[in-house]
Motif scaffolding. Structure first.
Motif, PDB file in Angstrom:
ATOM      1  N   TYR A  83       0.212  -3.502   0.545  1.00  0.00           N
ATOM      2  CA  TYR A  83      -0.962  -3.216   1.369  1.00  0.00           C
ATOM      3  C   TYR A  83      -2.242  -3.378   0.551  1.00  0.00           C
ATOM      4  O   TYR A  83      -3.236  -3.947   1.030  1.00  0.00           O
ATOM      5  CB  TYR A  83      -0.878  -1.798   1.925  1.00  0.00           C
ATOM      6  N   TYR A  84      -2.201  -2.905  -0.704  1.00  0.00           N
ATOM      7  CA  TYR A  84      -3.381  -2.973  -1.565  1.00  0.00           C
ATOM      8  C   TYR A  84      -3.748  -4.424  -1.868  1.00  0.00           C
ATOM      9  O   TYR A  84      -4.927  -4.811  -1.791  1.00  0.00           O
ATOM     10  CB  TYR A  84      -3.109  -2.207  -2.855  1.00  0.00           C
ATOM     11  N   ASN A  85      -2.751  -5.245  -2.196  1.00  0.00           N
ATOM     12  CA  ASN A  85      -3.033  -6.657  -2.484  1.00  0.00           C
ATOM     13  C   ASN A  85      -3.454  -7.416  -1.231  1.00  0.00           C
ATOM     14  O   ASN A  85      -4.314  -8.301  -1.288  1.00  0.00           O
ATOM     15  CB  ASN A  85      -1.807  -7.323  -3.119  1.00  0.00           C
ATOM     16  N   THR A  86      -2.875  -7.068  -0.092  1.00  0.00           N
ATOM     17  CA  THR A  86      -3.290  -7.690   1.168  1.00  0.00           C
ATOM     18  C   THR A  86      -4.732  -7.327   1.489  1.00  0.00           C
ATOM     19  O   THR A  86      -5.522  -8.174   1.944  1.00  0.00           O
ATOM     20  CB  THR A  86      -2.371  -7.233   2.325  1.00  0.00           C
ATOM     21  N   TYR A  87      -5.071  -6.058   1.243  1.00  0.00           N
ATOM     22  CA  TYR A  87      -6.444  -5.591   1.454  1.00  0.00           C
ATOM     23  C   TYR A  87      -7.429  -6.375   0.583  1.00  0.00           C
ATOM     24  O   TYR A  87      -8.534  -6.696   1.006  1.00  0.00           O
ATOM     25  CB  TYR A  87      -6.526  -4.098   1.141  1.00  0.00           C
ATOM     26  N   ARG A  88      -6.979  -6.722  -0.636  1.00  0.00           N
ATOM     27  CA  ARG A  88      -7.827  -7.495  -1.559  1.00  0.00           C
ATOM     28  C   ARG A  88      -7.736  -8.996  -1.297  1.00  0.00           C
ATOM     29  O   ARG A  88      -8.340  -9.783  -2.023  1.00  0.00           O
ATOM     30  CB  ARG A  88      -7.422  -7.209  -3.009  1.00  0.00           C
ATOM     31  N   LYS A  89      -6.928  -9.364  -0.265  1.00  0.00           N
ATOM     32  CA  LYS A  89      -6.730 -10.771   0.091  1.00  0.00           C
ATOM     33  C   LYS A  89      -6.111 -11.568  -1.063  1.00  0.00           C
ATOM     34  O   LYS A  89      -6.530 -12.699  -1.363  1.00  0.00           O
ATOM     35  CB  LYS A  89      -8.049 -11.410   0.549  1.00  0.00           C
ATOM     36  N   LEU A  90      -5.101 -10.963  -1.699  1.00  0.00           N
ATOM     37  CA  LEU A  90      -4.379 -11.589  -2.796  1.00  0.00           C
ATOM     38  C   LEU A  90      -2.889 -11.650  -2.451  1.00  0.00           C
ATOM     39  O   LEU A  90      -2.420 -10.891  -1.599  1.00  0.00           O
ATOM     40  CB  LEU A  90      -4.576 -10.781  -4.090  1.00  0.00           C
ATOM     41  N   PRO A  91      -2.119 -12.545  -3.103  1.00  0.00           N
ATOM     42  CA  PRO A  91      -0.671 -12.561  -2.882  1.00  0.00           C
ATOM     43  C   PRO A  91      -0.067 -11.205  -3.221  1.00  0.00           C
ATOM     44  O   PRO A  91      -0.532 -10.522  -4.146  1.00  0.00           O
ATOM     45  CB  PRO A  91      -0.176 -13.645  -3.849  1.00  0.00           C
ATOM     46  N   ILE A  92       0.984 -10.796  -2.497  1.00  0.00           N
ATOM     47  CA  ILE A  92       1.510  -9.449  -2.676  1.00  0.00           C
ATOM     48  C   ILE A  92       2.145  -9.230  -4.042  1.00  0.00           C
ATOM     49  O   ILE A  92       2.330  -8.082  -4.462  1.00  0.00           O
ATOM     50  CB  ILE A  92       2.544  -9.112  -1.580  1.00  0.00           C
ATOM     51  N   ASP A  93       2.502 -10.306  -4.762  1.00  0.00           N
ATOM     52  CA  ASP A  93       3.101 -10.136  -6.084  1.00  0.00           C
ATOM     53  C   ASP A  93       2.066 -10.233  -7.209  1.00  0.00           C
ATOM     54  O   ASP A  93       2.423 -10.370  -8.379  1.00  0.00           O
ATOM     55  CB  ASP A  93       4.211 -11.162  -6.314  1.00  0.00           C
ATOM     56  N   THR A  94       0.774 -10.128  -6.861  1.00  0.00           N
ATOM     57  CA  THR A  94      -0.287 -10.160  -7.873  1.00  0.00           C
ATOM     58  C   THR A  94      -0.191  -8.932  -8.774  1.00  0.00           C
ATOM     59  O   THR A  94      -0.010  -7.808  -8.297  1.00  0.00           O
ATOM     60  CB  THR A  94      -1.678 -10.185  -7.208  1.00  0.00           C
ATOM     61  N   LYS A  95      -0.330  -9.124 -10.076  1.00  0.00           N
ATOM     62  CA  LYS A  95      -0.264  -8.022 -11.039  1.00  0.00           C
ATOM     63  C   LYS A  95      -1.447  -7.082 -10.840  1.00  0.00           C
ATOM     64  O   LYS A  95      -2.580  -7.516 -10.658  1.00  0.00           O
ATOM     65  CB  LYS A  95      -0.255  -8.568 -12.467  1.00  0.00           C
ATOM     66  N   LEU A  96      -1.164  -5.766 -10.909  1.00  0.00           N
ATOM     67  CA  LEU A  96      -2.200  -4.753 -10.735  1.00  0.00           C
ATOM     68  C   LEU A  96      -2.639  -4.194 -12.079  1.00  0.00           C
ATOM     69  O   LEU A  96      -2.031  -4.456 -13.114  1.00  0.00           O
ATOM     70  CB  LEU A  96      -1.675  -3.610  -9.845  1.00  0.00           C
TER      71      LEU A  96
END
Length: 317
Positions: free
Chosen positions: A211-224
């Motif tokens: 949800y957080y990566n989607t909110y940031r408009k990034l792929p869901i497997d993006t490193k946090l």
């Protein structure tokens, strides 16, 4: 597995499960589990001792609080007393986290058809986590039995009817010789019920990350960032612990050689009869004090080590 076959076909992925195995997840999981165990084992030992204290067994020491337990064990058993059972705990935590992460990511990637940017949703996340939990428990339950029993040796055993174990290997050998395979799988049934704990935790953790990566408009497997992994790990563990803690009490009591229950259901009935609802939450303060930082340490190390190893693997190919 039928649901996974359908989902994998839908996304055009390979049906060969072994092709999705990434041993980087195993190594990263072991790293996180071993590190958190070395740091926080005394709290785990105290949690177990609180959990098995049914108020009716005279051989079980009585502790009034977390600080009282810590000081009493240190005074009576020394520093080594706080690390009783640490060897099987390291083996258990390291292998459990390593296998769990490896199984989970293998099954998850299989469902995604090899596309790690494909979101699964809560149901399939829980399915992958539950299957991973069962596979891991089958392989590691004997280690947890040994760990529990070593943690519950209160100095020198004064009663001849209670077996004294000299270490992990000796405990494995004695339990197998005297109780057979069944003895090594004590607590397995509540352990299976406890798979819901890991499933709920991983589902919550994955959904928050997605949800957080989607909110940031990034792929869901993006490193946090590390702080984000810490926050999501803590929240997911709190939710899972609050919902499923009673199974840990039942499992510890079933594995304790000082107590005598005929079955998991007998343990549940006696706990309810003599202690009420509060009996199912004994040791939760020590548990939360331990599992929150342990989970945060484990997940942060796992995420960073796995990311590093997978990136290095990609550059080599």
């Amino acid at each position: 597995m039928a649901a996974m076959n359908t989902k994998s076909t839908k996304f055009g992925g390979k049906l060969n499960l072994s092709s999705h195995v990434k041993y980087e997840h195993l190594v990263a999981g072991i790293s996180g589990g071993v590190t958190s165990t070395l740091i926080l084992h005394p709290l785990d030992l105290i949690k177990i001792r609180f959990a098995v204290n049914d108020g009716r067994t005279t051989t079980v020491p009585q502790y009034s609080s977390l600080s009282s337990a810590f000081s009493t064990i240190f005074r009576q058993e020394g520093f080594r007393g706080l690390y009783k059972g640490v060897t099987p705990n390291i083996w258990g935590s390291g292998s459990s986290w390593g296998l769990y992460f490896m199984f989970y990511n293998t099954i998850k990637t299989f469902i995604q058809g090899g596309n790690t940017t494909q979101p699964l949703g809560p149901t399939l996340h829980m399915l992958a986590a539950a299957e991973s939990g069962v596979l891991t428990l089958i392989l590691t339950n004997p280690i947890w039995v040994v760990k529990t029993r070593l943690c519950l040796q209160y100095g020198a055993e004064t009663s001849s009817k209670h077996t004294e174990y000299r270490g992990m290997v000796d405990a494995l050998a004695q339990i197998y010789r005297k109780e057979g395979v069944r003895g090594l799988y004590r607590g397995f049934v509540p352990g299976i019920l406890g798979v819901s704990h890991g499933a709920l935790q991983f589902m919550t953790y994955e959904e928050m990350k997605n949800y957080y990566n989607t909110y940031r408009k990034l792929p869901i497997d993006t490193k946090l960032a590390t702080s984000e992994y810490l926050a999501f790990a803590a929240i997911s563990k709190l939710i899972a612990a609050a919902a499923t803690y009673p199974y840990q009490v039942i499992r510890a009591r079933m594995q304790d050689h000082h107590l005598n229950y005929t079955s998991s259901w007998d343990c549940i009935k006696q706990t309810w009869r003599y202690e009420g609802a509060v009996g199912f939450y004994k040791g939760i303060q020590a548990s939360l004090t331990r599992v929150l930082p342990a989970t945060m340490i484990t997940f942060v190390i796992y995420e960073n080590v796995s990311h590093y190893l997978l990136q290095r693997s990609k550059t080599k190919t």
